[in-house]
Design a protein around this motif. Sequence first.
Motif, short mmCIF file in Angstrom:
data_model
loop_
_atom_site.label_atom_id
_atom_site.label_comp_id
_atom_site.label_asym_id
_atom_site.label_seq_id
_atom_site.Cartn_x
_atom_site.Cartn_y
_atom_site.Cartn_z
N GLU A 154 -12.49 8.65 -6.81
CA GLU A 154 -13.07 7.47 -7.74
C GLU A 154 -11.90 6.32 -7.44
O GLU A 154 -10.86 6.52 -6.91
CB GLU A 154 -12.81 7.96 -9.01
CG GLU A 154 -13.70 9.01 -9.56
CD GLU A 154 -13.81 9.23 -11.12
OE1 GLU A 154 -13.43 8.08 -11.84
OE2 GLU A 154 -14.52 10.14 -11.58
N SER A 155 -12.35 5.07 -7.34
CA SER A 155 -11.44 3.89 -7.48
C SER A 155 -11.66 2.96 -8.32
O SER A 155 -12.84 2.96 -8.88
CB SER A 155 -11.42 3.37 -5.77
OG SER A 155 -12.80 2.73 -5.74
N TYR B 128 -2.35 3.42 -3.98
CA TYR B 128 -2.62 1.92 -4.62
C TYR B 128 -2.41 1.07 -3.66
O TYR B 128 -1.97 1.15 -2.30
CB TYR B 128 -1.30 1.62 -5.31
CG TYR B 128 -1.37 2.34 -6.82
CD1 TYR B 128 -1.55 1.66 -8.01
CD2 TYR B 128 -0.79 3.37 -7.07
CE1 TYR B 128 -1.64 1.96 -9.29
CE2 TYR B 128 -1.00 4.21 -8.26
CZ TYR B 128 -1.27 3.42 -9.34
OH TYR B 128 -1.18 4.01 -10.56
N ASP B 129 -3.24 -0.16 -3.58
CA ASP B 129 -3.36 -1.05 -2.71
C ASP B 129 -3.30 -2.58 -3.40
O ASP B 129 -4.13 -2.86 -4.31
CB ASP B 129 -4.65 -1.19 -2.14
CG ASP B 129 -4.76 -1.86 -0.73
OD1 ASP B 129 -3.67 -2.42 -0.50
OD2 ASP B 129 -5.76 -1.91 -0.10
N GLY C 237 -3.90 10.01 -4.32
CA GLY C 237 -4.45 8.93 -4.83
C GLY C 237 -3.73 7.81 -4.00
O GLY C 237 -2.86 8.25 -3.20
N MET D 112 -5.77 -2.28 -6.70
CA MET D 112 -6.75 -1.41 -6.53
C MET D 112 -6.15 0.03 -6.66
O MET D 112 -5.02 0.39 -5.73
CB MET D 112 -7.36 -1.60 -5.18
CG MET D 112 -8.16 -2.64 -5.01
SD MET D 112 -9.55 -3.05 -6.15
CE MET D 112 -10.65 -1.49 -5.64
N MET D 113 -6.65 0.89 -7.27
CA MET D 113 -6.27 2.40 -7.34
C MET D 113 -7.48 3.26 -6.96
O MET D 113 -8.58 2.95 -7.21
CB MET D 113 -5.98 2.67 -8.76
CG MET D 113 -5.04 1.45 -9.38
SD MET D 113 -4.88 1.19 -11.02
CE MET D 113 -6.49 0.36 -11.11
N ARG D 114 -7.14 4.17 -6.28
CA ARG D 114 -7.71 5.33 -5.91
C ARG D 114 -7.37 6.60 -6.18
O ARG D 114 -6.16 6.84 -6.36
CB ARG D 114 -8.37 4.99 -4.46
CG ARG D 114 -7.31 5.48 -3.50
CD ARG D 114 -7.75 5.60 -1.98
NE ARG D 114 -6.63 5.24 -1.14
CZ ARG D 114 -5.50 5.89 -1.11
NH1 ARG D 114 -5.34 6.66 -1.86
NH2 ARG D 114 -4.98 5.68 -0.04
N SER D 115 -8.18 7.43 -6.79
CA SER D 115 -7.61 8.88 -7.19
C SER D 115 -8.94 9.84 -7.11
O SER D 115 -9.91 9.73 -7.69
CB SER D 115 -7.24 9.00 -8.69
OG SER D 115 -6.94 10.38 -9.14
N ASP E 241 0.74 5.72 -1.24
CA ASP E 241 0.03 6.87 -1.66
C ASP E 241 0.65 7.63 -2.93
O ASP E 241 2.00 7.58 -2.82
CB ASP E 241 -0.08 7.85 -0.66
CG ASP E 241 -0.83 7.36 0.44
OD1 ASP E 241 -1.79 6.74 0.27
OD2 ASP E 241 -0.67 7.69 1.77
N ARG F 122 0.93 -1.31 -0.07
CA ARG F 122 -0.02 0.08 0.03
C ARG F 122 0.92 1.06 -0.01
O ARG F 122 1.89 1.39 0.83
CB ARG F 122 -0.93 -0.19 1.19
CG ARG F 122 -1.71 1.14 1.26
CD ARG F 122 -2.50 1.14 2.64
NE ARG F 122 -3.69 0.40 1.87
CZ ARG F 122 -4.73 0.21 2.86
NH1 ARG F 122 -4.59 0.38 4.03
NH2 ARG F 122 -5.90 -0.31 2.21
N GLY G 262 -10.09 -1.20 -9.98
CA GLY G 262 -9.12 -2.08 -9.82
C GLY G 262 -9.00 -3.31 -10.97
O GLY G 262 -9.71 -3.00 -11.93
#
Length: 164
Positions: free
Chosen positions: A108-109, A94-95, A92, A102-105, A6, A4, A111
């Motif tokens: 919004e997210s 990443y996980d 954003g 899984m990406m979040r920005s 950022d 994980r 995968g």
Amino acid sequence: MHIRFDVPADPGYPGRVAAALSSAQLRKYSLIGAALAAVGAIGLVISSGFGWGEQTLPVWMTMVLGGLLAMLYWPWLRWRARRRSGGYAVEGGYDITEDNIMMRSGSESGGIAWDGVTQVRTTSEFWVVYVGRMPATVIPRRLMSAADAETLRAWMGGRGLLRS
């Protein structure tokens, strides 16, 4: 494996991502353009030597011009993507697990499941993740810790996904 990290709000980051995702697809335009320009230039030289250069001049000039435009398409498109994406800079993260990325920005997210990934190509800053023949996303190596980057690299290499 559970990684994980950022992604900070960097105005240049979306442009670098766009350039990394498009470079694999657009490189062929440069190669095709160079071939067209070379054939057109050779045609100009040969036709002028045989005396029928005046009749075929439009054909060879069109090939040279088309080749030059095809070679300039890639840099123009990269410049445009960087210019347009500068306003998309949001925080954003990443996980990454053995199952998916899984990406979040911003708000919004999304995968990508590792089962759908066909290959991962290396660039200077990113791992470009392909689903089928198309680049789907990037994983920014520079934003990860060195230990996490090595763990992920070894894991992708073990699954046979990593390409240079």
